[in-house]
Write an enzyme that holds these catalytic residues in place. Structure first.
Site, PDB file in Angstrom:
ATOM      1  N   CYS A   1      36.489 -12.122   7.265  1.00 22.13           N
ATOM      2  CA  CYS A   1      35.980 -13.089   6.279  1.00 22.13           C
ATOM      3  C   CYS A   1      34.799 -13.854   6.879  1.00 22.13           C
ATOM      4  O   CYS A   1      33.794 -14.114   6.224  1.00 22.13           O
ATOM      5  CB  CYS A   1      37.050 -14.102   5.904  1.00 22.13           C
ATOM      6  SG  CYS A   1      38.651 -13.411   5.472  1.00 22.13           S
TER       7      CYS A   1
ATOM      8  N   HIS B   1      31.075 -15.089   5.456  1.00 18.91           N
ATOM      9  CA  HIS B   1      30.959 -16.489   5.032  1.00 18.91           C
ATOM     10  C   HIS B   1      30.552 -17.438   6.158  1.00 18.91           C
ATOM     11  O   HIS B   1      30.392 -18.626   5.930  1.00 18.91           O
ATOM     12  CB  HIS B   1      32.246 -16.935   4.355  1.00 18.91           C
ATOM     13  CG  HIS B   1      32.493 -16.151   3.088  1.00 18.91           C
ATOM     14  ND1 HIS B   1      31.693 -16.278   1.978  1.00 18.91           N
ATOM     15  CD2 HIS B   1      33.402 -15.189   2.785  1.00 18.91           C
ATOM     16  CE1 HIS B   1      32.111 -15.453   1.026  1.00 18.91           C
ATOM     17  NE2 HIS B   1      33.145 -14.774   1.493  1.00 18.91           N
TER      18      HIS B   1
ATOM     19  N   ARG C   1      40.334 -13.372  -5.831  1.00 21.91           N
ATOM     20  CA  ARG C   1      39.083 -13.309  -5.074  1.00 21.91           C
ATOM     21  C   ARG C   1      39.361 -12.769  -3.656  1.00 21.91           C
ATOM     22  O   ARG C   1      38.601 -11.965  -3.131  1.00 21.91           O
ATOM     23  CB  ARG C   1      38.439 -14.699  -5.021  1.00 21.91           C
ATOM     24  CG  ARG C   1      37.109 -14.793  -4.297  1.00 21.91           C
ATOM     25  CD  ARG C   1      35.960 -14.145  -5.047  1.00 21.91           C
ATOM     26  NE  ARG C   1      35.380 -13.077  -4.267  1.00 21.91           N
ATOM     27  CZ  ARG C   1      34.184 -12.526  -4.518  1.00 21.91           C
ATOM     28  NH1 ARG C   1      33.439 -12.935  -5.530  1.00 21.91           N
ATOM     29  NH2 ARG C   1      33.733 -11.559  -3.771  1.00 21.91           N
TER      30      ARG C   1
ATOM     31  N   CYS D   1      37.594  -9.562  -2.020  1.00 18.31           N
ATOM     32  CA  CYS D   1      36.872  -9.570  -0.749  1.00 18.31           C
ATOM     33  C   CYS D   1      37.500  -8.574   0.232  1.00 18.31           C
ATOM     34  O   CYS D   1      36.801  -7.960   1.028  1.00 18.31           O
ATOM     35  CB  CYS D   1      36.801 -10.978  -0.162  1.00 18.31           C
ATOM     36  SG  CYS D   1      35.560 -12.026  -0.977  1.00 18.31           S
TER      37      CYS D   1
END
Lengths: 118, 278
Positions: free
Chosen positions: B192, B196, B235, B239
């Site tokens: 992740c 991000h 979500r 992802c």
């Protein structure tokens, strides 16, 4: 030599003549196929992160892929980066296309040839 | 403590951040904040509750225009009706969720000492339903989206205040969520944090990548791509799939732990759900 020599490669024509024997053997059709694989979202999807000539809606998570033939006179070094970029940078965000079987051997070779032609 | 977190960042950026395995949650929070402050010196930390629209002026304008007739409004209205409907045993959601209901979003997620697990709002709602003799809702279905949209709307402007109680199980849940966030997965091998943090603010094709900070403040979200309002865990699933990983079940232990970790990072920010995203 079948490939059209653009402004960049004219610049490096001398270099190509010396190191580019393999590159010259790559014909337009193979280059087009390599480009298609690099573009395909289910293939390389390279332009999600890299700008390159002719790439649409390119992202900018990675460096622009320009003058690659000149910057990677050794095709193997370029291939190594695409095969498993974690070797050079363990924290890279670039996917390990060869090491994780994201591209087949044949696809990887075609992509390397295409990127090398940029 | 704050200073050492900050120094570590200054030295090695994300690399250092991922390396500090046993940092206390408050150190994580300080480190994450200073990471985004340094990455975006001109953007207030609070602005990240708008995700990618905090980072892209052009997209922000289009997005603000959409707010004139927000597509999540239908879900709020339906949720308001659902909230008033009595449960099978005649009790109400207020009876179950507490006197402050529907203004309760700010209390979630929390560590539930009786089950030893993270309690999310969605799970609490289904627990209320089952306890009252109703059937649990599908976590990805329209009823759950509607009721959580209404509760989110009523809870707007409340501050996120997630606590990690002094219970080793709570810290373990937090650490598990944190590990999930920083672990590479899927054939494409992304964590992740790669999208991000490492690539935050960059474009992945045409999509501007949002900051971790603020990721949990605005759910559920009406997503144009979904053509409906859906939860945070959907979500997460997307992802995970995007990197050719295997998505987990919504409300699975791992996703709840991830939500716990992520929500903690947004402590002090205000709730601004539901929201619209592309």
């Amino acid at each position: 030599m079948k490939r059209v020599i653009g402004p960049v490669s004219r610049w490096t024509a001398a270099g190509l003549l010396m190191v580019g024997a393999a590159a010259q053997a790559v014909d337009d059709e193979a280059l087009a196929e390599g480009k298609a694989i690099a573009t395909d979202r289910n293939g390389g999807n390279c332009f999600s992160c890299h700008m390159a000539e002719g790439a649409e809606m390119a992202g900018n998570g990675g460096p622009p892929l320009i003058q690659m033939g000149m910057r990677y006179p050794e095709r193997d070094a370029l291939k190594a980066q695409i095969f498993d970029p974690r070797v050079r940078n363990p924290n890279t965000v670039m996917p390990p296309y060869g090491a994780h079987g994201i591209l087949t051997d044949r696809e990887l070779e075609l992509v390397v040839d295409y990127i090398h032609s940029l | 403590m704050f200073v050492s977190g900050w120094r570590r960042l200054a030295l090695g950026g994300v690399v250092a951040l991922t390396a500090q395995v046993n940092a206390a949650p408050e150190d994580d929070l300080a480190a994450l904040r200073s990471f985004y402050e340094k990455r975006f010196p001109d953007i207030a930390l609070e602005a990240h509750i708008d995700g990618a629209y905090a980072l892209d002026e052009g997209k922000r304008e289009q997005w603000l225009e959409m707010e004139d007739f927000p597509p999540y409004e239908i879900a709020i209205d339906e949720g308001a009706e659902l909230f008033e409907e009595a449960l099978a045993d005649g009790s109400s959601y207020s009876d179950c969720l507490g006197d402050d209901a529907p203004v309760v979003k700010q209390n979630y997620p929390y560590f539930d000492e009786t089950t030893g697990q993270v309690m999310t709002l969605d799970l609490a709602i289904n627990n209320c339903r089952v306890a009252a003799g109703d059937e649990a809702w599908d976590y990805l279905g329209p009823e759950m989206a509607a009721l959580t949209a209404f509760i989110a709307y009523e809870s707007r402007d409340e501050e996120v205040a997630v606590e990690i109680p002094d219970d080793p199980r709570a810290l373990a849940a937090y650490e598990d969520g944190k590990a999930f966030y920083y672990t590479r997965r899927g054939q494409l091998n992304f964590a992740c944090s790669h999208c991000h943090m490492t690539m935050v603010g960059n474009k992945l094709r045409a999509e501007r990548l949002s900051a971790t900070l603020g990721h949990t403040t605005h759910w559920p979200v009406y997503r144009l791509k979904w053509k409906e309002t859906g939860p945070l865990h959907r979500r997460f699933m997307e992802c995970n799939s995007q990197v050719r990983g295997v998505p987990l079940e919504p409300q699975s232990v791992s996703y709840r732990n991830l939500e716990y970790f992520l929500s903690y990072q947004s402590n002090g920010l205000v709730l601004n759900g539901p929201a619209t995203r592309k």
